[in-house]
Design an enzyme around this catalytic site. Structure first.
Site, PDB file in Angstrom:
ATOM      1  N   ASP A   6     -29.759  -6.681  21.500  1.00 51.82           N
ATOM      2  CA  ASP A   6     -28.892  -7.766  21.012  1.00 51.82           C
ATOM      3  C   ASP A   6     -28.483  -7.524  19.573  1.00 51.82           C
ATOM      4  O   ASP A   6     -27.418  -7.962  19.144  1.00 51.82           O
ATOM      5  CB  ASP A   6     -29.598  -9.112  21.157  1.00 51.82           C
ATOM      6  CG  ASP A   6     -29.688  -9.467  22.632  1.00 51.82           C
ATOM      7  OD1 ASP A   6     -30.657  -9.036  23.279  1.00 51.82           O
ATOM      8  OD2 ASP A   6     -28.741 -10.105  23.140  1.00 51.82           O
TER       9      ASP A   6
HETATM   10  C1  LIG Z   1     -26.073  -5.337  27.662  1.00 51.34           C
HETATM   11  S1  LIG Z   1     -26.966  -6.747  27.439  1.00 51.34           S
HETATM   12  C2  LIG Z   1     -28.102  -6.411  26.123  1.00 51.34           C
HETATM   13  C3  LIG Z   1     -28.922  -7.589  25.745  1.00 51.34           C
HETATM   14  O1  LIG Z   1     -28.077  -8.648  25.447  1.00 51.34           O
HETATM   15  C4  LIG Z   1     -29.916  -7.947  26.843  1.00 51.34           C
HETATM   16  O2  LIG Z   1     -30.890  -6.961  26.931  1.00 51.34           O
HETATM   17  C5  LIG Z   1     -30.538  -9.270  26.532  1.00 51.34           C
HETATM   18  O3  LIG Z   1     -31.497  -9.362  25.798  1.00 51.34           O
HETATM   19  C6  LIG Z   1     -29.859 -10.446  27.090  1.00 51.34           C
HETATM   20  O4  LIG Z   1     -30.400 -11.659  26.673  1.00 51.34           O
HETATM   21  P1  LIG Z   1     -29.770 -13.007  27.222  1.00 51.34           P
HETATM   22  O5  LIG Z   1     -30.632 -14.074  26.623  1.00 51.34           O
HETATM   23  O6  LIG Z   1     -29.837 -12.938  28.707  1.00 51.34           O
HETATM   24  O7  LIG Z   1     -28.343 -13.061  26.705  1.00 51.34           O
END
Ligand SMILES: CSC[C@@H](O)[C@@H](O)C(=O)COP(=O)(O)O
Length: 362
Positions: A254
């Protein structure tokens, strides 16, 4: 069954409601920025790249039918609404980077005396729409670089973690696939590429409590692809790495700080610790739009805390004892020292090389 998380044509945006998957494939219409903010905040759409794309496209559908009296008014609209969209979820940096790029563009277009407000709007819409294609191309490149890196490392290590015909077993966490991006995926794109090369012996995906992105979304994508895949609970990773000859762990991101520290879905950090203990290489796959060179380390990353209800309930059903306190951080930070390589669309970098390499590329 659909794997297309975002459906867009000029003036129209729909997102696949990921809260309902895998039970129901239902699209939600996003009419403008207010809807965009809500679907991101409620996690009907999630995954760092998809959040940025849906946020920006929600502004595009709002701006598209409007008439602006001046370029200044359009610029102010773009800037104000993009900054608002950034506030929907704080940890992933992709939305912020996209917003900064589009605000810079709007400022340049505003200053450019050779174009009028109609042309400025067209250029803004085109720039926003280009994000969809670019994300898929970047994911394809991440997939190719990541698959090569994993296969090469297995060969260099003497092939002991390879299965038949040099194929590999990998573990992934959360959902980083078509549903989290414009298509193909980042870490799951690496898995897809291994599959396309005929080098994927098996993929393990974690359940990823509490939102269950692994059990609901990654498992859904893997079943759809007919890949040899097995779901494990988050608490099984140490046992899995001991028992199943896993060649590599590959996860998404993220926000990656300049030193390589990486914020990703809660549970990533403990998987990295366990991978280190078992001498299993641990890769982060992320586009450059997830890399935040403005912060020196992961200590500067704001970790989103989500409502207790996501832990205490599964759907409408309460599973936790009433009255218990909860702590529900949605992400954790994996220290760079636990990361073997950061797989980007421009190549694979060791965390220590990241800042210099990206600065050179940009
Ligand atoms: C290509 S998605 C990469 C990250 O955003 C993913 O690993 C993640 O942590 C998603 O978290 P989320 O809370 O489902 O948005």
């Amino acid at each position: 069954m659909s794997l297309q998380s975002i459906k867009y044509s000029r003036g129209s945006l729909e997102i696949l409601d990921q809260l309902l998957l895998p039970g129901q494939s239902k699209y939600v219409v996003v009419r403008g920025v207010e809807d965009g903010w809500k679907v991101i905040n409620k996690m009907q759409v999630r995954g760092a790249p998809a959040i940025a794309i849906v946020g920006c496209l929600s502004l595009a559908v709002e701006v598209n039918p409007e008439e602006f009296g001046s370029k200044k008014l359009l610029r102010q609209e773009i800037e104000g609404k993009l900054n608002y969209l950034v506030s929907a979820r704080p940890t992933a940096v992709n939305m912020k980077i996209a917003a900064d790029e589009l605000i810079t563009l709007a400022n340049e277009l505003d200053k450019n005396e050779t174009i009028d407000v109609a042309e400025m709007k067209q250029r803004f819409l085109s720039a926003t729409e280009a994000m969809l294609k670019k994300d898929i191309a970047d994911n394809r490149a991440i997939g190719a670089h990541g698959a090569n890196a994993i296969l090469q490392r297995v060969t260099e290590a003497g092939g002991s973690s390879a299965g038949s015909a040099g194929s590999v077993r990998v573990l992934t966490h959360c959902n980083t696939g078509s549903l989290a991006t414009a298509g193909f995926g980042t870490a799951l794109g690496v898995v897809r590429q291994l599959g396309e090369l005929g080098k994927l012996e098996h993929v393990y995906c974690t359940e990823t409590r509490p939102y269950n992105q692994g059990a609901r979304l990654t498992a859904y994508e893997l079943v759809h692809e007919k890949f040899p895949a097995t779901l494990v609970l988050d608490s099984m990773v140490a046992a899995l790495l001991r028992a199943k000859n896993v060649a590599a762990v590959v996860v998404g991101a993220d926000r990656v700080a300049a030193n390589g520290d990486t914020a990703n879905k809660i549970g990533t950090y403990q998987i990295a610790v366990v991978a280190k203990h078992h001498d299993v290489p641990f890769y982060v796959a992320a586009p450059l739009t997830s890399i935040d060179l403005a912060i020196p380390s992961g200590d500067h990353i704001i970790i989103e805390e989500r409502p207790d209800r996501e832990m205490t309930h599964v759907g409408e059903h309460r599973i936790a004892a009433p009255g218990i306190n909860c702590w529900n951080p949605a992400f954790d930070v994996t220290p760079a020292s636990l990361i073997t390589g950061i797989i980007t669309e421009r190549g694979v970098f060791k965390p220590v090389e990241l800042k210099a390499a990206i600065t050179k590329l940009l």
